[in-house]
Scaffold this motif. Structure first.
Motif, PDB file in Angstrom:
ATOM      1  N   TRP A   1      48.344  51.713  38.078  1.00 60.73           N
ATOM      2  CA  TRP A   1      49.436  51.461  39.011  1.00 60.73           C
ATOM      3  C   TRP A   1      50.430  52.614  39.077  1.00 60.73           C
TER       4      TRP A   1
ATOM      5  N   GLN B   1      45.246  47.962  46.838  1.00 58.16           N
ATOM      6  CA  GLN B   1      46.102  47.720  45.691  1.00 58.16           C
ATOM      7  C   GLN B   1      47.339  46.918  46.091  1.00 58.16           C
TER       8      GLN B   1
ATOM      9  N   GLU C   1      53.887  45.059  38.215  1.00 52.96           N
ATOM     10  CA  GLU C   1      52.737  45.820  37.727  1.00 52.96           C
ATOM     11  C   GLU C   1      53.298  46.965  36.902  1.00 52.96           C
TER      12      GLU C   1
ATOM     13  N   ARG D   1      42.526  44.623  39.381  1.00 56.60           N
ATOM     14  CA  ARG D   1      43.307  44.119  38.252  1.00 56.60           C
ATOM     15  C   ARG D   1      43.631  45.202  37.232  1.00 56.60           C
TER      16      ARG D   1
ATOM     17  N   ASP E   1      49.733  38.136  44.557  1.00 55.80           N
ATOM     18  CA  ASP E   1      50.195  37.411  43.375  1.00 55.80           C
ATOM     19  C   ASP E   1      51.425  36.566  43.661  1.00 55.80           C
TER      20      ASP E   1
ATOM     21  N   ALA F   1      48.379  43.141  44.945  1.00 59.52           N
ATOM     22  CA  ALA F   1      49.627  42.905  44.227  1.00 59.52           C
ATOM     23  C   ALA F   1      50.497  41.877  44.934  1.00 59.52           C
TER      24      ALA F   1
ATOM     25  N   ASP G   1      56.687  39.137  40.480  1.00 64.48           N
ATOM     26  CA  ASP G   1      55.635  39.670  39.621  1.00 64.48           C
ATOM     27  C   ASP G   1      55.848  41.172  39.501  1.00 64.48           C
TER      28      ASP G   1
END
Length: 405
Positions: A142, A151, A31, A138, A158, A155, A29
């Motif tokens: 970032w 944070q 950000e 969300r 996920d 993250a 994933d």
């Protein structure tokens, strides 16, 4: 599962990637921020397998992301698992010119085992793991440093959740025998051409009515100009000019730069600034599209006709019934555009008439338009019935006389 501290050095990243390279799959994933830029700014990368998970800081001073990109794009032995991974793949492509492969997207996979068209990540986690995700971080920024523990925890969650969901989802696919349904969709997601940003093709993303070669030629030239301006300034396209403004200028081209001040969506400054001059140059150099470049005539609207529209509606109803019967997303079986093309008489180059889609839905869709299928109601539910199997009985005779109108 072992959760590593935030990775900020090349040595730490190299060691992590060497271990992950031995995995059957990794969950990935990212950000990023792109609200104020043309190119998305990569701010964090999260990776996990079944044993460990880590967040990688691409903004850390001196870090070299090459080991991570090699793992993602050059290692064919490790399956890369994303959820709604289109933008993640785009970012990786922007950095490397390559895409992750082989690839698996859980959002797409859910379409084969449920009627969910675009299931969100939170709903996916709740459905498979019974967990509720804290969405507080969300919409965080970032790009700001330092990142907070909350944070980073959000993250990494996920990919830790995704690494647990993927094996369960894979078992469901194997059990249903629908894994091959997804092959084409996953290859499409990994196709580099899908992410190659050619400014000369930008006009195709703008809605414009008609097929006038002169107008479309101007649209192509103006859209290419805007794309290059946005790339050069690293600004979102809409900050240069909105799509509606581009289409309006292409349809009603200004004769002089001063006329740009009259265009809705442009400021007075365009009448004598440099960007306005470059726009006028693009318009002046525009050439009509050739017949080969004109968009194909879509068999929609008037060509479909009133009767064809009714047939398309019946096909859409059939699609809903079939999706409910087999518990799969309707959009995976067929697109509305395909149904309208079938209703208009098109039979070639329709995905729904090929392979597993034909066996699952396309054959019945053809039978419906050819009058071999009919709708019936059984126990209060709509179903499809072959006409040769239907026995129509004469209604019983009643002694009562119906009242006159």
């Amino acid at each position: 599962m072992k959760i590593h501290p935030l990775i900020t050095t090349t040595d730490e990243l190299t060691a992590l990637c060497e271990r992950l390279a031995k995995s059957d799959f990794i969950a990935v994933d990212t950000e990023f921020m792109r609200e104020n830029t043309y190119w998305p700014e990569l701010c964090l990368v999260q990776i996990a397998n079944t044993e460990e998970a880590a967040a990688i800081d691409p903004l850390a001073e001196g870090i070299d992301l090459t080991p991570m990109f090699e793992l993602l794009t050059n290692n064919e032995d490790v399956l890369k698992v994303f959820h709604a991974g289109g933008q993640d793949v785009e970012i990786i492509f922007n950095f490397t010119g390559r895409t992750p492969h082989p690839i698996f997207d859980t959002q797409i996979a859910m379409m084969a085992v449920s009627q969910s068209e675009q299931i969100g990540y939170s709903n996916l986690v709740e459905a498979w793991l019974g967990l509720t995700i804290d969405k507080g971080a969300r919409f965080t920024d970032w790009s700001r440093r330092p990142l907070t523990e909350r944070q980073i925890e959000y993250a990494i969650g996920d990919v830790t959740h995704l690494s647990k969901i993927f094996p369960k989802l894979l078992k469901r696919l194997i059990k249903t025998g629908r894994g091959e349904w997804l092959d084409q969709e996953m290859e499409k997601l990994a196709d580099p051409e899908h992410y190659r940003n050619d400014p000369t093709e930008a006009w195709k993303r703008i809605k414009a009515s008609g097929r006038n070669p002169q107008m479309l030629g101007r649209l192509k030239a103006i859209a290419e100009w805007r794309e290059l301006e946005a790339q050069g300034k690293n600004l979102p396209r809409g900050r240069i000019a909105r799509d509606e403004t581009i289409a309006d200028i292409a349809s009603h081209p200004p004769k002089t730069q001063a006329d740009l001040a009259k265009v809705r969506g442009l400021s007075q400054g365009w009448k004598d600034n440099e960007i306005g001059r470059r726009l006028m140059t693009a318009i002046a150099k525009a050439e009509p599209l050739s017949d080969d470049d004109l968009p194909p005539r879509a068999p929609r609207g008037a060509p479909l006709g009133k009767e064809g529209g009714l047939v398309a509606d019946l096909l859409k109803l059939l699609l809903k019934i079939r999706a409910r019967e087999i518990d799969a997303a309707a959009r995976l079986l067929a697109r509305n555009e395909e149904l309208e093309m079938l209703a208009a008489g098109v039979r070639k180059n329709l995905a729904m008439l090929q392979g597993w889609r034909f066996e699952t839905f396309g054959r019945d869709a053809l039978n419906l338009v050819e009058g071999k299928l009919a709708f019936a109601v059984e126990n209060g539910k709509l179903k499809m019935t072959r006409l040769e199997d239907v026995v129509i009985e004469e209604p019983p005779v009643s002694d009562e006389v119906a009242p006159e109108e």
